[in-house]
Scaffold this active site. Sequence first.
Site, mmCIF file in Angstrom:
data_model
loop_
_atom_site.group_PDB
_atom_site.id
_atom_site.type_symbol
_atom_site.label_atom_id
_atom_site.label_comp_id
_atom_site.label_asym_id
_atom_site.label_seq_id
_atom_site.Cartn_x
_atom_site.Cartn_y
_atom_site.Cartn_z
ATOM 1 N N CYS A 234 0.890 -1.176 0.000
ATOM 2 C CA CYS A 234 0.000 0.000 0.000
ATOM 3 C C CYS A 234 0.921 1.217 0.000
ATOM 4 O O CYS A 234 1.151 1.836 1.030
ATOM 5 C CB CYS A 234 -0.907 -0.011 1.212
ATOM 6 N N ALA A 235 1.450 1.554 -1.171
ATOM 7 C CA ALA A 235 2.696 2.316 -1.239
ATOM 8 C C ALA A 235 2.570 3.835 -1.138
ATOM 9 O O ALA A 235 3.447 4.486 -0.576
ATOM 10 C CB ALA A 235 3.428 1.964 -2.534
ATOM 11 N N PRO A 237 2.009 7.623 -0.086
ATOM 12 C CA PRO A 237 2.593 8.564 -1.050
ATOM 13 C C PRO A 237 4.034 8.292 -1.473
ATOM 14 O O PRO A 237 4.559 9.005 -2.296
ATOM 15 C CB PRO A 237 2.501 9.910 -0.315
ATOM 16 N N GLY A 238 4.725 7.297 -0.886
ATOM 17 C CA GLY A 238 6.004 6.877 -1.434
ATOM 18 C C GLY A 238 7.241 7.082 -0.595
ATOM 19 O O GLY A 238 8.326 6.663 -0.996
ATOM 20 N N LYS A 240 8.099 5.621 2.211
ATOM 21 C CA LYS A 240 8.633 4.320 2.624
ATOM 22 C C LYS A 240 9.249 3.593 1.433
ATOM 23 O O LYS A 240 10.245 2.872 1.570
ATOM 24 C CB LYS A 240 7.531 3.481 3.269
ATOM 25 N N ARG A 263 -2.634 9.554 -6.527
ATOM 26 C CA ARG A 263 -1.598 9.292 -5.528
ATOM 27 C C ARG A 263 -0.392 8.614 -6.178
ATOM 28 O O ARG A 263 0.754 8.882 -5.825
ATOM 29 C CB ARG A 263 -2.154 8.424 -4.410
ATOM 30 N N ASP A 285 -5.423 -2.874 -6.533
ATOM 31 C CA ASP A 285 -5.685 -3.268 -5.161
ATOM 32 C C ASP A 285 -4.793 -4.469 -4.852
ATOM 33 O O ASP A 285 -4.838 -5.482 -5.549
ATOM 34 C CB ASP A 285 -7.161 -3.632 -5.025
ATOM 35 N N ASP A 305 1.648 -1.545 4.907
ATOM 36 C CA ASP A 305 1.209 -0.404 5.717
ATOM 37 C C ASP A 305 -0.210 -0.060 5.248
ATOM 38 O O ASP A 305 -0.409 0.893 4.504
ATOM 39 C CB ASP A 305 2.168 0.773 5.522
ATOM 40 N N CYS A 357 -0.391 3.647 11.339
ATOM 41 C CA CYS A 357 -0.253 4.886 12.110
ATOM 42 C C CYS A 357 -1.464 5.011 13.027
ATOM 43 O O CYS A 357 -2.072 6.069 13.148
ATOM 44 C CB CYS A 357 -0.101 6.104 11.193
#
Length: 463
Positions: A234-235, A237-238, A240, A263, A285, A305, A357
Amino acid sequence: MALYSAAAAVLEGLERGDGGIKNLVYNSRFPHVRQLYALVSETLRYSPVLEKVLAGAALLQAEKKLPPQLAKVLVYDLLFGKGLKCGGRWKALAQKHRARLEAELARLKVQQKVSRNEDLLAPMQAASPGASQVPRYVRVNTLKTCVDDVTDFFKRQGYSYLGKAVSVEELRHLSGKKFVLDPHLPELLVFPPQTDFHDNLLYTSGHIILQDKASCLPAFLLAPAAGSHVIDACAAPGNKTSHLAAILKNKGQIFAFDVDTKRLATMNTLLMRAGVTGFQLAQQDFLTVDPGDPKYSKVTYILLDPSCSGSGMVNRGPREEAAPSAERLQALAGFQRKVLSHALSFPALQRLVYSTCSLHQEENEDVVHAVLKEQGSAFRLVNAFPSWPCRGLGVFPGAESCLRASPADTLTQGFFVAVLERCEEGAAAPSSLPVTAEKPQHGLGAEPGAAPKKRKRKKQRVK
């Protein structure tokens, strides 16, 4: 209309937990960032009032095609701002309901016995708890530079470098133009809270990444070896993803998934600016990705994430978000269990990091425990980063192997991280029994206090 659309997109990003307000505004590609930031900030400040006005006027029920976040922005500017500046159908729509909206605002003032719009804010939370004490964390992008060069650059800009901090407590006392090297993560610089680098050359050129310390933990603890194949499930905004690429030293392959086109476009820009290569973005997905596809036959690491309540994000905006309902938490946890189980079904997977988070046990320890029980003896928890001060809630045997983070205890956003590893074939240990993590192969994974290796200075210097 572009301003209102951009502001609505930022509000949606905040709701999803994509990042803080400044990062989302500056990554929006809207040309007038100060105007956008002001509109988003003020809409957030008045958000409790706007929600009451919208509900009382039944605007969203009357205009079912009007997105809720766009409605907030339009109504803010109509009632509290300088008046609607856009043309087109949305302005006409808002003007059509103006009398009802103004009547609802007047009713609220009478109800709360106030005469000014600003007085409606008085009983409400003005700032997110803990936001003012979280330092500004700056991750040095080792794909483009090194810590020594970045430190030298900031010194030339008038900052005082105090060396490596010895504890989290030392970070509480940063002020002015002073900064330190983080006591846990060796490529993370720490500045006083609210320090703004969005216009700094190092940020705009991709030499530094503005990323909270807790958000750095997932890639740091996944610790993929250079040359590995990695999935970022679930990448967007990038941040990580770019961290993974730095750990991999751009050697290997990253498969990054997200369902939102905008996004992904923003993420592609971020990754290109950071100098990331060897990545494939897919608008898909993750739950629809086939683990048996030969393309993923060499994937040995997964960073997961997933969408969560975002209850740990203290810098989302100028007010405390309402606690999610029990139904909302149950729905999120169900999705999280499903996506974690799916990730563990990739045949070559050896190591996975699950992170949120969120502060809620339902999305964290409960999800990990439920999926580990499903898996039997196939996977187990790793007691990663034993020196990290905050551990998982002791709700099942081994839960203390998980990591937690919070503004009060670690001076970070609220976060949860669990590291899972495939058990060796024939191992008798139950899946919930933790094992102590081996030290990662790359330099990031060394425990605090370990003697740092001498680093070759990069050819590309920051001037």
